[in-house]
Design an enzyme around this catalytic site. Structure first.
Site, PDB file in Angstrom:
ATOM      1  CG  HIS A 144     -58.373  29.045  14.242  1.00  0.00           C
ATOM      2  ND1 HIS A 144     -58.609  28.792  15.685  1.00  0.00           N
ATOM      3  CD2 HIS A 144     -58.601  30.543  13.848  1.00  0.00           C
ATOM      4  CE1 HIS A 144     -58.602  29.718  16.256  1.00  0.00           C
ATOM      5  NE2 HIS A 144     -58.449  31.217  15.085  1.00  0.00           N
ATOM      6  CB  CYS A 169     -60.000  32.980  18.024  1.00  0.00           C
ATOM      7  SG  CYS A 169     -60.901  33.268  16.134  1.00  0.00           S
ATOM      8  CG  HIS A 226     -54.149  31.648  17.934  1.00  0.00           C
ATOM      9  ND1 HIS A 226     -55.250  31.554  18.414  1.00  0.00           N
ATOM     10  CD2 HIS A 226     -54.604  32.970  17.105  1.00  0.00           C
ATOM     11  CE1 HIS A 226     -56.097  31.580  17.978  1.00  0.00           C
ATOM     12  NE2 HIS A 226     -56.013  32.878  17.388  1.00  0.00           N
TER      13      HIS A 226
END
Length: 604
Positions: A343, A174, A307
């Site tokens: 996400h 990620c 995040h």
């Protein structure tokens, strides 16, 4: 050098360009919705899908019917917008991804087992996904015809231009896209690039979706980052890119400058393959490193794009790291835009960096949607769009294996050092010290007796992973180095044994009764993060997957950082695994996979 941003491009669940994205952010309109294009049996989970089918994406892009992964289709759309906004040719394209062409692999894997011809397998490779994006990008003189017809087939690059472009694919889960931006900056500062497109792209796939599902970290409702009652993430997809160049070049050609990159850093949490440490050590080091590079204090930051995945573990860990760096009473405004987009994993750093540029240029802080209740130890985010000037912004992206990166964006120029490349010397190279896998018992004893891993941990590793860990241990011992400044891995295909095991289980069980272990060990950066965890190394950590050029890409990174004085030693790993069924398909097109487990130590 002053690194200017002269173009951005965004595709996500809230829009297929910057204008649509900006409007959705200002209107606080989320893109999280029931599944439409991903054909999973688990429709109870909402997702952040780009609101176009593959056929509709092709039509918008002016593409034919040749097989192209959805990741590449999304990347083409976002990168074209960034290029056309910048209005200048480029010489470097760095795009992070992990999923790559998995969507095509899923579609055709059953065909292979049923004896049908499969011609899309090479597109599974992460680097091939990046090359597929590059092939369909303009890179001649940006003229009026291209602006009026940005998706015309005539704007695909010609063969000469393709050969002249540096193409690199970071794959660090990620944090991939943010690491792509960082490498692009390093290449500008060391004279290896003049103008670069940097970011990442990632599509939803059944593999991806079911992998996260087995970890039990997905919410059946739209996510609510940092809320006391948060219950997990919503997966999303998309692409985001920045065009970066020397400010002097941008001014000389009359370009509009959208912002500047003032600092950046990567650190490894070295805690767990999928979870963050309670204190968020890697996140803290990444944010502090970005501030230090920019020469700024925590009080200078106006906004943090967190995040913020909405998982219990991430939000608590990130809150701890932010509070540690900024102080409980001195926190800047914070929000997570994943409540808008979901996400987007490997693409998230590119998408969210571009969102930060929009926020700086339009003077607002995006809301953290659906937050309702505070909890001890969690930051309290901005819950409504807040209009205010933004001078310095931090953008965070944290990946599996504790691969944590932070990018500092500014509305005015910050001077960064430049350097000339020097060739590092190889102090030690270990080339498969135990030979073939028939001697793996010796490797296991070496690892366990050396107290690097427990017997149980060794059993969970694939043979090639065990061999690589042993090779790395020997290389570090011979070099008399306990903690290298960087751990960098080069791999063409990634962790194929576990990837194919999970893929086959997913197909055989119709997405049911899946175990998480194969997915946890399937990401390309598994081995680099594993070495960091085993050696408790919080330093720089990266993985590159660009076919046969993967090692060259890794060395580009190492050389750049050594030249800039950020590292003085590096452990470089080469890793690939042979999978019989996969190899049979590749053999039909003249390619084969090979078992590779090598470790090198480099010194400045």
């Amino acid at each position: 050098m002053r690194i200017a941003i002269t173009g951005i491009g965004i595709v996500s669940a809230i829009g297929c360009n910057c204008a649509e994205t900006l409007q959705a952010l200002l209107e606080q309109r989320s893109g999280i919705a029931p599944m439409r294009y991903l054909h999973s049996v688990h429709t109870e989970y909402p997702v952040g899908e780009v609101k176009l089918s593959n056929d509709e994406l092709r039509q918008r892009l002016g593409l034919g019917n040749e097989p192209i992964p959805r990741t590449s289709l999304l990347g083409i759309m976002a990168a074209r917008e960034a290029i056309l906004m910048s209005q200048a040719p480029y010489d470097t394209f760095i795009s992070g991804t992990t999923v790559g062409g998995m969507d095509l692999t899923e579609q055709h894997w059953n065909d292979y087992h049923n004896g049908k011809s499969v011609n899309t397998i090479p597109l599974h490779e992460a680097g091939e996904t990046t090359k597929a994006i590059l092939y369909h990008l303009p890179n001649d003189q940006i003229n009026e015809q291209m602006v009026n017809d940005p998706y015309g087939e005539a704007n695909c690059m010609n063969e000469v231009n393709k050969e002249m472009v540096n193409v690199i694919t970071p794959s660090t889960a990620c944090s991939s896209a943010l690491n792509a931006i960082m490498l692009g900056c390093d290449m500008l500062r060391t004279g290896q690039a003049k103008r670069a497109i940097v970011g990442g792209a990632e599509s939803l796939s059944l593999f991806h979706f079911n992998g996260f599902r087995t970890l039990m970290i997905m919410d059946r409702q739209p996510c609510r980052p940092f809320d006391a009652n948060r219950n997990g993430l919503n997966l999303g997809e998309g692409a985001g890119y920045l065009v970066i160049e020397n400010e002097a070049d941008a001014i000389a050609r009359g370009a509009k400058i959208l912002g500047y990159i003032g600092g950046y850093a990567n650190a490894c949490d070295a805690f767990h393959q999928t979870a963050s440490s309670p204190e968020g050590e890697g996140a803290y080091l990444a944010m502090k490193g970005a501030l230090d590079m920019a020469g700024l204090q925590p009080s200078d930051i106006d906004y943090i794009n967190a995040h913020g995945t909405a998982t219990p573990n991430n939000d608590a860990s990130e809150s701890a790291s932010v509070t540690r760096l900024f102080g409980v009473c001195k926190l800047p405004a914070i929000s997570s835009t994943k409540a808008f987009t979901g996400h987007t994993t490997s693409a998230s750093g590119g998408i969210e960096a571009a969102i930060c540029v929009l926020a700086m240029n339009h003077g607002f802080i995006p809301a953290n949607l659906r937050w309702q209740q505070s909890a001890e130890g969690l930051i309290a985010p901005v819950t409504q769009t807040r209009h205010q000037p933004l001078h310095h912004v931090l953008c965070n992206a944290f990946g599996f294996g504790g691969n944590d990166s932070s990018l500092l964006l500014s509305d005015h120029a910050i001077d960064l050092s430049e350097a000339t490349l020097e060739e590092p010397r190889s102090l030690q190279m270990v080339n498969e010290p135990y030979g073939e896998a028939d001697r793996m018992n010796e490797v296991n004893k070496e690892m366990v007796n050396g107290q690097m891993v427990s017997a149980a941990e060794a059993r969970r590793m694939t043979p090639q992973m065990r061999q690589l860990v042993s090779a790395a241990r020997q290389a570090l011992q011979d070099a008399e180095i306990e903690q290298p400044d960087a751990i960098v891995c080069a791999t063409q295909w990634g962790c194929m044994l576990q990837s194919m095991r999970f893929l086959q289980d997913m197909i055989d069980t119709h997405e049911k009764e899946l175990k998480p272990t194969p997915f946890i060990q399937s990401t390309h950066n598994t081995v680099a993060s594993l070495m960091a965890i085993l050696t408790n190394n919080h330093g720089y950590n990266a993985t590159y997957s660009q076919g046969k050029q993967s090692l060259a890409c890794a060395m580009t990174d190492i050389r750049s950082q050594m030249a800039l004085g950020r590292i003085h030693s590096a452990l470089v790993l080469e890793f690939d695994e042979q999978v019989d069924a996969w190899d049979e398909v590749l053999a039909l097109i003249g390619e084969r996979t090979h078992n590779v487990a090598r470790a090198h130590v480099y010194l400045k």
